[in-house]
Design a protein around this motif. Structure first.
Motif, mmCIF file in Angstrom:
data_model
loop_
_atom_site.group_PDB
_atom_site.id
_atom_site.type_symbol
_atom_site.label_atom_id
_atom_site.label_comp_id
_atom_site.label_asym_id
_atom_site.label_seq_id
_atom_site.Cartn_x
_atom_site.Cartn_y
_atom_site.Cartn_z
ATOM 1 N N LEU A 98 11.033 16.779 -0.824
ATOM 2 C CA LEU A 98 11.452 15.344 -1.317
ATOM 3 C C LEU A 98 12.263 15.389 -2.084
ATOM 4 N N THR A 99 13.271 14.179 -2.067
ATOM 5 C CA THR A 99 14.229 13.673 -3.023
ATOM 6 C C THR A 99 13.788 13.044 -3.723
ATOM 7 N N ALA A 100 14.284 12.795 -4.422
ATOM 8 C CA ALA A 100 14.093 11.870 -5.804
ATOM 9 C C ALA A 100 12.961 10.527 -5.915
ATOM 10 N N GLU A 101 14.108 10.169 -4.669
ATOM 11 C CA GLU A 101 13.654 8.197 -4.689
ATOM 12 C C GLU A 101 12.493 8.230 -3.300
ATOM 13 N N GLU A 102 12.286 9.751 -2.581
ATOM 14 C CA GLU A 102 11.075 9.824 -1.990
ATOM 15 C C GLU A 102 9.765 10.138 -2.327
ATOM 16 N N ASN A 103 9.453 10.687 -2.936
ATOM 17 C CA ASN A 103 8.541 11.395 -4.339
ATOM 18 C C ASN A 103 8.056 10.128 -4.509
ATOM 19 N N LEU A 104 9.223 8.797 -5.605
ATOM 20 C CA LEU A 104 8.851 8.351 -6.250
ATOM 21 C C LEU A 104 8.306 6.888 -4.503
ATOM 22 N N LEU A 105 8.843 6.861 -4.276
ATOM 23 C CA LEU A 105 8.661 5.654 -2.816
ATOM 24 C C LEU A 105 7.138 5.787 -1.938
ATOM 25 N N PHE A 106 6.910 7.610 -2.294
ATOM 26 C CA PHE A 106 5.245 8.020 -1.698
ATOM 27 C C PHE A 106 4.411 7.105 -2.542
ATOM 28 N N PHE A 107 4.300 7.519 -4.138
ATOM 29 C CA PHE A 107 2.988 7.512 -4.948
ATOM 30 C C PHE A 107 3.493 5.801 -4.834
ATOM 31 N N ALA A 108 4.060 5.538 -4.589
ATOM 32 C CA ALA A 108 4.781 3.594 -4.847
ATOM 33 C C ALA A 108 3.562 3.577 -3.186
ATOM 34 N N GLU A 109 3.807 3.678 -2.113
ATOM 35 C CA GLU A 109 2.622 3.542 -0.958
ATOM 36 C C GLU A 109 1.578 3.190 -1.489
ATOM 37 N N MET A 110 0.889 4.736 -2.208
ATOM 38 C CA MET A 110 -0.298 5.028 -2.572
ATOM 39 C C MET A 110 -1.090 4.198 -3.816
ATOM 40 N N TYR A 111 -0.547 3.316 -3.976
ATOM 41 C CA TYR A 111 -0.552 2.415 -5.524
ATOM 42 C C TYR A 111 0.128 0.923 -4.660
ATOM 43 N N GLY A 112 -0.072 0.672 -3.465
ATOM 44 C CA GLY A 112 0.358 -0.479 -3.067
ATOM 45 C C GLY A 112 1.073 -1.452 -3.848
ATOM 46 N N ILE A 113 2.197 -0.826 -4.405
ATOM 47 C CA ILE A 113 3.743 -1.924 -5.183
ATOM 48 C C ILE A 113 4.004 -2.538 -4.644
ATOM 49 N N PRO A 114 4.396 -3.395 -4.786
ATOM 50 C CA PRO A 114 5.046 -5.091 -4.551
ATOM 51 C C PRO A 114 6.433 -4.188 -4.841
ATOM 52 N N GLN A 115 7.314 -4.752 -3.570
ATOM 53 C CA GLN A 115 8.838 -4.355 -4.085
ATOM 54 C C GLN A 115 9.014 -2.912 -4.395
ATOM 55 N N ALA A 116 8.451 -1.887 -3.540
ATOM 56 C CA ALA A 116 8.939 -0.657 -4.267
ATOM 57 C C ALA A 116 9.691 -0.079 -4.430
ATOM 58 N N THR A 117 11.218 -0.055 -3.479
ATOM 59 C CA THR A 117 12.318 0.392 -3.776
ATOM 60 C C THR A 117 12.684 -0.199 -4.569
ATOM 61 N N GLU A 118 12.792 -1.093 -5.330
ATOM 62 C CA GLU A 118 13.251 -2.018 -6.903
ATOM 63 C C GLU A 118 12.787 -1.555 -7.660
ATOM 64 N N ARG A 119 11.286 -1.637 -7.899
ATOM 65 C CA ARG A 119 10.516 -0.626 -8.993
ATOM 66 C C ARG A 119 11.119 0.967 -8.948
ATOM 67 N N VAL A 120 11.202 1.493 -7.223
ATOM 68 C CA VAL A 120 12.117 3.364 -7.808
ATOM 69 C C VAL A 120 13.347 3.322 -8.147
ATOM 70 N N ARG A 121 13.865 2.001 -7.867
ATOM 71 C CA ARG A 121 15.357 2.081 -8.373
ATOM 72 C C ARG A 121 15.898 2.474 -9.545
ATOM 73 N N ASP A 122 15.100 0.511 -10.113
ATOM 74 C CA ASP A 122 14.859 0.836 -11.889
ATOM 75 C C ASP A 122 14.954 2.281 -12.964
ATOM 76 N N LEU A 123 13.444 2.550 -12.119
ATOM 77 C CA LEU A 123 12.587 3.635 -12.684
ATOM 78 C C LEU A 123 13.646 5.199 -12.713
ATOM 79 N N LEU A 124 14.560 5.166 -11.924
ATOM 80 C CA LEU A 124 15.150 6.318 -11.618
ATOM 81 C C LEU A 124 16.840 6.218 -12.586
ATOM 82 N N GLU A 125 17.163 4.409 -12.831
ATOM 83 C CA GLU A 125 17.889 4.317 -13.475
ATOM 84 C C GLU A 125 17.378 4.340 -15.029
ATOM 85 N N SER A 126 16.106 4.164 -15.210
ATOM 86 C CA SER A 126 15.977 4.559 -16.961
ATOM 87 C C SER A 126 15.936 5.952 -17.516
#
Length: 243
Positions: A98-126
């Motif tokens: 999986l891509t870096a983004e797909e990996n994080l989106l997969f785990f974000a869905e597992m945790y039920g994180i709201p606004q997952a795409t924005e959270r993933v993009r922020d962390l990848l930038e960090s």
């Protein structure tokens, strides 16, 4: 988050024992860690450090004794507890195809994180991987995988972050990124870190623990520790030369 929500004690460990056959990897370990602390755990290979962290992160059950993380029992409350902790270990716990983004989106869905795409993009930038977000992770270097695993562990804003030798295998730039990240989020989490590097471990910690042969040799607040005496205790207990 601002502060964690462990209401006083992040860890409560009493008589914790773990046996593998006749060998005790942990033998009556006891200590308490306040909320918001940074604990560095030291000891030689085979001291029981990883076994302790595996029990505290619900990956292994104790043979005897109890352990509570944020007031939750590691055995009976394991499902709930997994939503309160993050783990960074030698295994990045990522899907290589999986891509870096797909990996994080997969785990974000597992945790039920709201606004997952924005959270993933922020962390990848960090972690300075936003430019590689669409790349397959099997093409990543060891340092890049570790940075992505840090982003994965932070996704759900855990109360406690467990770090098992997080600097191992990192190049200097990746180490600087990890240092910067820890500094930025230190007030939002309790940290428990296994380290073979006394200098780095003591630099970061508020509390220090030495394990040897599955037992606590020393546990105290860093402010109460004389560093020279601490290093001597480490040398004499573990029988290793240290810088």
């Amino acid at each position: 988050m601002g502060e964690t929500s462990c209401t006083g004690r992040a860890l409560e460990v009493q008589g914790l024992t773990r046996a593998f056959g006749v060998r005790k990897a942990l033998d009556g370990v006891e200590f308490e860690l306040p909320d918001g602390a940074f604990l560095s755990i030291f000891g030689p290979n085979g001291a029981g450090k990883t076994t302790l962290v595996k029990i505290l992160t619900t990956l292994l059950n104790p043979s005897a004794g109890t352990a509570k993380v944020c007031g939750l029992d590691v055995v009976t409350d394991a499902v709930e507890l997994r939503h309160r902790i993050g783990l960074i270990s030698h295994n990045p716990l990522l899907y290589p195809d999986l891509t870096a983004e797909e990996n994080l989106l997969f785990f974000a869905e597992m945790y039920g994180i709201p606004q997952a795409t924005e959270r993933v993009r922020d962390l990848l930038e960090s972690v300075e991987l936003d430019h590689r977000r669409l790349d397959i992770t099997r093409t990543f270097s060891r340092g890049m995988l570790q940075r992505l695993s840090i982003a994965r562990a932070l996704l759900h804003k855990p109360d406690i972050l467990f770090l098992d030798e997080p600097y191992s295998g990192l190049d200097p730039h990746a180490m600087d990124i990890l240092d910067s990240l820890i500094a930025q989020i230190r007030g939002d989490h309790t940290f428990v870190m296994i380290s073979h590097d006394l200098t780095k471990g003591l630099e970061l910690c508020s509390h220090a623990l030495i394990l040897a042969n599955g037992r606590v040799v020393l546990f105290d607040e860093k402010d109460a520790i004389d560093e020279g005496a601490f290093r001597e205790t480490y040398r004499s207990t573990v029988g290793m030369g240290v810088a």
